[in-house]
Motif scaffolding. Structure first.
Motif, PDB file in Angstrom:
ATOM      1  N   PHE A 640       0.827  -1.209   0.000  1.00  0.00           N
ATOM      2  CA  PHE A 640       0.000   0.000   0.000  1.00  0.00           C
ATOM      3  C   PHE A 640       0.861   1.259   0.000  1.00  0.00           C
ATOM      4  O   PHE A 640       0.618   2.202  -0.769  1.00  0.00           O
ATOM      5  N   TRP A 690     -15.437   1.118   2.250  1.00  0.00           N
ATOM      6  CA  TRP A 690     -14.652   2.319   1.950  1.00  0.00           C
ATOM      7  C   TRP A 690     -15.541   3.563   1.974  1.00  0.00           C
ATOM      8  O   TRP A 690     -16.747   3.507   1.791  1.00  0.00           O
ATOM      9  N   ALA A 695     -12.657  10.481   3.292  1.00  0.00           N
ATOM     10  CA  ALA A 695     -11.191  10.515   3.258  1.00  0.00           C
ATOM     11  C   ALA A 695     -10.683  11.772   2.578  1.00  0.00           C
ATOM     12  O   ALA A 695      -9.587  12.245   2.863  1.00  0.00           O
ATOM     13  N   TRP A 699      -7.775  13.227   5.013  1.00  0.00           N
ATOM     14  CA  TRP A 699      -6.544  12.508   4.693  1.00  0.00           C
ATOM     15  C   TRP A 699      -5.312  13.341   5.044  1.00  0.00           C
ATOM     16  O   TRP A 699      -5.270  14.529   4.774  1.00  0.00           O
ATOM     17  N   PRO A 703      -1.532   7.490   6.586  1.00  0.00           N
ATOM     18  CA  PRO A 703      -2.383   7.072   7.702  1.00  0.00           C
ATOM     19  C   PRO A 703      -1.527   6.601   8.864  1.00  0.00           C
ATOM     20  O   PRO A 703      -0.393   6.180   8.664  1.00  0.00           O
ATOM     21  N   PRO A 710      -3.724  -3.353   5.471  1.00  0.00           N
ATOM     22  CA  PRO A 710      -4.494  -2.532   4.530  1.00  0.00           C
ATOM     23  C   PRO A 710      -5.416  -3.411   3.693  1.00  0.00           C
ATOM     24  O   PRO A 710      -5.043  -4.506   3.292  1.00  0.00           O
ATOM     25  N   SER A 714      -8.654   0.818   1.910  1.00  0.00           N
ATOM     26  CA  SER A 714      -7.496   1.722   1.970  1.00  0.00           C
ATOM     27  C   SER A 714      -7.120   2.210   0.574  1.00  0.00           C
ATOM     28  O   SER A 714      -6.851   3.395   0.366  1.00  0.00           O
ATOM     29  N   TYR A 715      -7.090   1.305  -0.400  1.00  0.00           N
ATOM     30  CA  TYR A 715      -6.727   1.686  -1.771  1.00  0.00           C
ATOM     31  C   TYR A 715      -7.785   2.586  -2.392  1.00  0.00           C
ATOM     32  O   TYR A 715      -7.456   3.565  -3.080  1.00  0.00           O
ATOM     33  N   ASP A 717      -9.983   4.559  -0.793  1.00  0.00           N
ATOM     34  CA  ASP A 717      -9.964   5.866  -0.146  1.00  0.00           C
ATOM     35  C   ASP A 717      -8.806   6.716  -0.637  1.00  0.00           C
ATOM     36  O   ASP A 717      -8.950   7.928  -0.839  1.00  0.00           O
TER      37      ASP A 717
END
Length: 1439
Positions: A640, A690, A695, A699, A703, A710, A714-715, A717
């Motif tokens: 990630f 998500w 985010a 952000w 994070p 992750p 996560s990807y 967002d």
């Protein structure tokens, strides 16, 4: 006859009283005190008069009988009724005679003897009394010595004694208006209490003991709340009457400190094992008054002796005397010492304060060290340190270090982290500077380098460690040695065992967020607390240390790279950071989750580097980056972070970087992996939840590190929320949307589609993803990309609605997202496609398909949005609007009225937008459109199969608005005539009105029919606004009007919205047909008992239109506008007068005040009116409202009354007289002094309203104040007193609450205690007051332009300042006095300072001399400091 009878009866009771008193010598008080009870009954039945022989006789007999030392006298002394009779006589006997009787009968000796006795209850008797009175709410104490010796009996006796003393002392305070004999008597009585402190303490110590006894739970049934509140005040008043001497403080320390400390400890929560059962109001009052008493009579003299002679005898005595309760007395003693008022003036004031707190802490700590067990000492030391931190008190470093050695680090197995944290917060230098401090820090650092799971076991300890490290960083910051901390931190990182570092649960603290993500450290690096050269030296030093633990270097460099955002740093340190990370960044050197930190560091350094260096770096890391993104699992943290790094580097090299093509291909191939990964995620799993829209706002580049892996969320967002340019750039590589984005927006698999939870998750994900895309301003410039996304959303809406309908989660998400798309991003083709889709799906719906009102709101809102811009879809016709209204009606006709009205307005907005587009493009589209619409106007039955509905009315309302204002509909060739459309609308309006008029009395219709009828009525009344009253009067019969008026009266009385809407409609269009065209019952609109009523008075059915469902103020304003529309100036004044008369007797006056304000705002100055000759004018209205201001019952009512007065003073200034100005300022004084029904403590809005009133008077009526400054100053002084008293209560409340929370080690109660401290005012309100002062001292030219001052060469503003300068110094005197009396919070003082400086500006030297002479030494000391600050920070020019 009745009067004569009463007088005869009173004389009879007086004779009976005299007989009863004379018989006391023979009968005594009685075996059960019955003779005293009869005397009490007779005394209370006779009012006070000029004859006091009976009262004096009973007083002298009681005192004589109480004097001997036998059981009978003791019983009489302890009997509560005895003291109540004495209190009654204290009120009635003249002071001169009373003083003689008290002196002759040795009252003071009896009082002392009784107080000493009742302060020592018999515990055996207490237990017997407790069991016998277990179920009695208010126990009655018999005339028995054993019963009176019990704890409850002693407290009851003490209450009666203190109540009698309060009565006596109150009389002594109010003798200014009495005669000479009375004043002499008062002085004689005061002389009885004028005894040396050594004698007076024997009276007061038992009183404190009684107060302590009354806090126990066993006396909670005595109901002492009202009388208890004055006990401490009575004690303080008696002490103030003593014969003062130099040793008074020492006597107080000797005899009052132990009971005083014990009681205060219970009140403020420092007695950990005590839980007083006092009422909260009594507890707060006692704590405030007792703390003030101890400060004034113990701590201030002790502090003065120490500062002048270094004498600590008084505090030492207080500590020694109360050693038996050291666990309570020591924390209370130190609390009082740290909060003792500060001394004023002198350059050594701060040093002297520090020495005082150092010595008092040393005394307290020395006493605590003698306690057992050591754990108790540690907990008490924590309380002392918390107090020192709260007050900013100074403690010797030697004491802090000894505490650290003895209590925090004394046990190798258990470290006192919370104590260490408090020590560091007191003074971080305890761990720095000297060799001993360095040794202590080394010990702590060593323990922090060990296994975290073994050294830190509790959550509270984790927080304490973070606070400790934060304080240490603050110590290095104070010493301007941030590089020193960075080196020390890196040293500790390299000394940790790597096997522990690789285990997240055992990882040493140095590797955690306590330092790595420390906000203070990050801020210091970010704000350039080091020079670039210093940071370079640190990095060079790190390089010289060798490799060591590679994870240590990553943690350290990541903190530097993420914090050094200044260009001066990034340009210099970027290459050096890359050189350091280059040696350890390869996966061959790293293990575990910390290896992912390499990618953020590399991304930062590449973005900082110049073009050539960046290319070199990219070439170096590309192989490892490709390996990770192509082969490593996607749920690995390293993958990630590598994806984030690759995205950052690609965006930095776009569009012409040499590595851009390879990076583009790499991310394109990785997005395919992500697409498969996203598609395989379960929507209901944490990885599928998500929220890129959220985010987008929160952000922070990286994070926070944690143990979780992750996931797809996560990807998603990051890609949609943080990387704003990633998806647009990826979309350029293909003709369609990136596969990754398609998977995010995709329809769920078939096996999940049947699940409601899956559909809900899918809808939420789609909504968030689309909102993130459309809210990203970077995509707004990517026309092709945004067009693809919009087309995809329309496809989703079209496809999903066929199978599931609009109420499904995904179609709703598509509707919501399209509504949020900026108008300019929707092309005409897309708008037309949206309208075709929506109308096509509506036509294909089953006849009974139910669509929720909330979904219809989305559909109609989207239609309004689309039709505001030119949109001409295929087959566009007027029948689409009527069919749409029929479809909506089937879902909302039986809903609550607020929903139906909302849908009606949306239908109207859609119709209006559509018709305007046709009118604007008349030749191309409009002519044919309106020609086809003509038959719907002429033929009432032309519905094309759609059911008739009241929601058709808003369509024709829109049609009337368009054709009436357009030139295309004039002449014989117009496709539609305006008069025909208006007639058609009038007929449509008539039908619901007739139906309601004919059926409102009937009780046969069911609830559903009633709802539909009411909703149709409201829609018709709403549409009637576009019709003329003449047309409506021709259409609607008078009989219907009469029925509607009766229906409206009934509905208003029951709290229904339809009643008010009908009333407005009738008053506007049929004023001559109404019995009451000027109603005044606006209280029914704001009556809280009726507001929002959901139950019908008729049948208990649900009311569809409660008046509370809408804004009552809007409803009232519409009604008032209809009433006054045709009234002239005089009639409006008459209506205002009537409203004011009714308002005084109405249960709620808010409606009347709002109505008056609305009328005043619409009144113009009428030069032709005879206002000056009438009995009622605007000045009279203002005068009556000003009088009513002090009679308002609620803060809201007060604010609205103040708003009306403000409007009159501002917009009708020429109608105001001198009387109006003076009464306004007098009303401000009355309310600010809490002499009105509404107090300042009830709401902060009261103070705000008063400031606004004073402001408008000063600005608009300055000339009327020139010879009346005494009225202005009285108001300003009252406001200042109210402000300071209220905010000082906040200061005391915060201190008490903070100590209560610390003593209980509870953070959950903190916010509650801080909010419930009795204060509503703060620095914002102090700034309002400052503005008032500056308006007086710095007047605008407009406010004084017409002033006639002496001296033609003087400007009006300068002359006004000179006049103000002769008076406003009194505000400064008041402010100084308040500073002496109260503890004003610092932020309030800072807000008030500009106003006080402006007073100095206009005060001439002679007045300053008067100001100085008007104060005592303490006041002059404060004034000296204020003037010193004024010369430094004010506008003083040195002249």
């Amino acid at each position: 006859m009745d009067v004569d009878s009463d007088e005869a009866h009173s004389e009879s009771r007086e004779r009976d009283l005299i007989k009863a008193i004379r018989s006391l010598d023979q009968t005594g008080p009685g075996d059960q005190g019955q003779h005293l009870e009869s005397i009490w009954t007779l005394l209370t039945s006779i009012s006070s008069s000029n004859y006091f022989a009976a009262e004096e006789s009973v007083l002298r007999w009681l005192l004589k009988s109480m004097k001997p030392n036998n059981d009978t006298a003791e019983t009489l002394r302890r009997f509560p009724l005895t003291w109540r009779i004495l209190g009654c006589t204290f009120q009635r006997i003249p002071l001169f005679s009373l003083a003689k009787s008290l002196a002759d009968r040795k009252f003071m000796a009896i009082l002392q003897q009784t107080l000493v006795a009742v302060a020592k209850p018999n515990e055996d008797s207490s237990r017997t009394s407790e069991s016998s009175n277990k179920r009695k709410r208010t126990p009655t104490y018999t005339f028995q010595l054993d019963s009176l010796k019990s704890r409850e009996g002693c407290i009851a006796t003490g209450e009666a004694i203190l109540d009698a003393l309060r009565v006596l002392l109150d009389r002594l305070d109010h003798t200014s208006s009495l005669g000479l004999n009375e004043k002499m008597g008062a002085e004689h009585i005061k002389a009885l209490f004028s005894q040396p402190a050594s004698e007076m303490v024997t009276y007061l110590a038992p009183v404190l003991t009684l107060c302590d006894l009354s806090t126990t739970a066993t006396t909670s049934h005595l109901d002492l709340t009202e009388s208890q509140r004055t006990w401490i005040q009575t004690l303080s008043t008696v002490w103030n009457l003593r014969l003062q001497g130099h040793a008074d403080a020492l006597e107080a320390a000797m005899f009052l400190s132990r009971p005083g400390f014990g009681l205060l400890g219970k009140l403020v929560g420092l007695a950990q094992d005590a839980h007083p059962s006092l009422d909260d109001r009594v507890k707060a009052t006692w704590a405030e008054q007792l703390e003030s008493f101890m400060h004034r009579n113990l701590m201030l003299p002790a502090k003065s002796a120490f500062l002048n002679r270094r004498d600590l005898e008084i505090p030492t005595t207080a500590i020694d005397v109360s050693k038996a309760i050291s666990a309570v007395s020591v924390p209370v003693f130190f609390r009082l010492a740290t909060r003792a008022p500060r001394i004023f003036g002198g350059v050594t004031a701060s040093k002297a304060e520090g020495e005082w707190t150092e010595e008092t802490f040393k005394l307290a700590y020395r006493r605590l060290n003698k306690l057992e067990p050591p754990q108790l000492t540690s907990s008490l030391v924590r309380i002392l340190l918390q107090d020192a931190i709260a007050t900013g008190s100074q403690i010797r470093l030697q004491d802090l270090r000894s505490i650290c050695d003895a209590h925090a680090l004394g046990d190798d197995d258990a470290t006192g982290w919370q104590l260490l944290s408090l020590i560091a917060q007191c003074d971080p230098d305890a761990f720095l500077l000297t060799d001993k401090g360095e040794r202590l820090f080394a010990t702590v650092a060593e323990r922090l380098s060990q296994d975290r799971s073994g050294t830190i076991r509790a959550q509270a300890d984790e927080e304490a460690v973070k606070q400790f490290l934060d304080a240490i960083i603050g110590g290095f910051e104070k010493a301007r040695d941030l590089p020193g901390f960075l080196k020390r931190w890196y040293t500790q990182l390299t000394q940790c065992d790597r096997s522990l570092v690789l285990q997240p649960e055992k990882r040493p603290v140095w590797f955690t967020d306590a330092v790595h993500r420390n906000s203070r450290l990050t801020h210091l690096i970010k704000t350039s607390s080091m020079t670039p050269k210093q940071l370079l030296n640190v990095l060079q030093w790190v390089k010289e240390q060798g490799d060591g633990v590679p994870e240590a270097k990553l943690i350290f460099l990541d903190t530097i790279a993420s914090s050094a955002t200044d260009e001066d740093f990034s340009d210099v340190v970027g290459p050096k950071i890359f050189d350091l990370v280059e040696t350890v960044w390869s996966s061959a050197h790293l293990q575990g989750d910390l290896q992912s930190l390499r990618w953020p560091i590399l991304a930062k350094t590449v973005s900082w580097a110049d073009f050539a260096s960046a290319n070199k770096m990219q070439t170096l890391i590309s192989p490892e980056l490709k390996r990770v993104l192509s082969k490593q699992p996607l749920d690995h943290p390293d993958t990630f972070r590598a994806f984030q790094c690759a995205t950052t580097i690609w965006l930095a090299s776009y569009p012409d970087g040499p590595n851009e093509p390879s990076l583009s291909d790499l991310l394109a191939s990785f997005s395919e992996r992500l697409a498969e990964y996203v598609q395989s995620v379960d929507p209901s799993s944490p990885g599928g939840s998500w929220d890129p829209s959220k985010a987008q706002t929160r952000w922070r580049q990286k994070p926070p590190l944690d143990d979780s892996q992750p996931a797809a969320a996560s990807y998603v967002d990051f890609s949609l929320g943080a990387a704003s340019r990633l998806l647009p750039l990826l979309s350029r590589k293909s003709s369609s949307l990136p596969t990754f984005l398609q998977r995010i927006l995709a329809i769920p698999p078939a096996h999940d589609a049947s699940s409601s939870s899956s559909s809900s998750y899918s809808g939420e994900r789609l909504t968030s993803a689309l909102n993130a895309v459309f809210a990203n301003e970077t995509t707004h410039h990517e026309t092709e990309f945004i067009g693809k996304v919009v087309d995809y959303v329309i496809d989703t809406l079209e496809f999903q609605s066929k199978s599931a309908g609009w109420d499904d989660a995904r179609p709703r998400a598509a509707l919501r997202s399209l509504t949020g798309v900026p108008d300019e991003l929707l092309s005409r083709q897309q708008r037309e496609r949206i309208m075709e889709t929506l109308h096509g799906q509506r036509r294909k719906m089953k006849a009974k398909a139910a669509v929720s009102p909330s979904t219809w709101a989305l559909v109609l809102g989207l239609m309004v949005k689309v039709m505001r811009r030119p949109t001409f879809y295929s087959g566009m016709a007027f029948k689409h609007l009527t069919s749409l209204a029929s479809s909506v009606a089937s879902s909302v006709s039986h809903s609550r009225s607020i929903q139906t009205l909302g849908m009606g307005r949306l239908v109207h907005d859609v119709s209006l937008a559509t018709l305007r587009q046709m009118n604007d493009h008349f030749d191309e589209w409009g002519s044919a459109y309106f020609t086809k619409a003509k038959r719907y106007v002429l033929d009432a039955d032309a519905t094309d199969g759609d059911a008739q509905s009241a929601l058709h009315i808003p369509i024709f309302k829109a049609l009337v608005s368009v054709v009436s204002s357009s030139p295309h509909f004039t002449g014989d060739e117009a496709p539609v005539r305006p008069d025909a459309v208006q007639l058609r609308l009038a007929q449509m309006v008539k039908r619901p009105l007739d139906d309601y008029a004919g059926g409102w009395r009937s009780s046969n219709e069911n609830n559903t029919q009633k709802k539909a009828q009411i909703n149709d009525l409201l829609l018709a009344v709403d549409a009637s606004e576009t019709l003329t009253p003449e047309l409506l009067r021709k259409t609607i019969e008078p009989e219907v009007t009469a029925e509607l008026e009766a229906a409206s009266q009934q509905s208003i009385s029951r709290g229904h919205l339809r009643g008010w809407r009908l009333r407005t409609f009738l008053i506007k269009n049929f004023p001559g047909y109404l019995g009451q065209p000027r109603p005044t019952d606006f209280d029914k609109l704001f009556d809280l008992d009726r507001e929002g009523g959901g139950v019908s008075a008729e049948e208990g059915d649900e009311v569809p239109d409660p008046v509370g469902a809408t804004n009552p103020q809007e409803t009232l304003e519409a009604c008032v506008d209809a009433i006054v529309a045709n009234l002239d100036h005089a009639q409006r004044l008459q209506y205002i007068e009537k409203l004011i008369e009714v308002m005084r007797t109405a249960p709620v006056a808010d409606g009347h005040l709002l109505a008056i304000r609305r009328i005043v705002s619409q009144m113009d100055d009428d030069p032709k009116s005879s206002e000056t000759s009438t009995s009622f004018d605007l000045a009279t209205a203002h005068s009556r409202l000003t009088k009513y201001l002090a009679e308002t019952r609620t803060p809201r009512e007060f604010s609205r009354c103040a708003e009306v007065l403000h409007s009159l003073l501002d917009t009708k200034a020429t109608s105001m007289s001198q009387w109006n100005i003076e009464t306004t300022m007098s009303a401000i004084s009355v309310v600010a002094a809490n002499r009105a029904k509404v107090h300042l403590t009830s709401s902060a809005a009261v103070f705000t309203s008063l400031c606004k009133l004073a402001s408008i008077v000063i600005r608009r009526h300055r000339l009327r104040l020139d010879d009346h400054y005494h009225i202005l100053l009285t108001a300003l002084e009252s406001l200042l007193r109210a402000l300071v008293h209220n905010t000082s209560r906040r200061s005391r409340g915060n201190t008490t609450a903070a100590n209560h929370n610390r003593s209980n080690n509870s953070s959950n109660n903190s916010s509650n205690n801080n909010n419930n401290n009795g204060s509503l005012l703060n620095a914002k309100h102090a700034a309002m007051y400052t503005r008032l002062v500056t308006l007086v001292t710095e007047p605008s030219a407009a406010s004084v332009s017409r002033a006639q001052y002496v001296g033609a060469l003087d400007s009006a503003t300068d002359a006004a300042k000179r006049v103000a300068g002769r008076h406003v110094y009194l505000l400064l005197v008041q402010y100084v006095k308040l500073q002496l009396e109260l503890d004003i919070p610092r932020d309030v003082q800072e807000a008030l300072e500009p106003g006080m400086y402006s007073i100095f500006d206009v005060t001439p030297p002679p007045v300053r001399k008067i100001l100085n002479d008007a104060m005592d030494a303490s006041g002059r000391a404060i004034l000296r400091e204020m003037f010193k600050r004024y010369t430094q920070f004010g506008k003083w020019s040195g002249v």
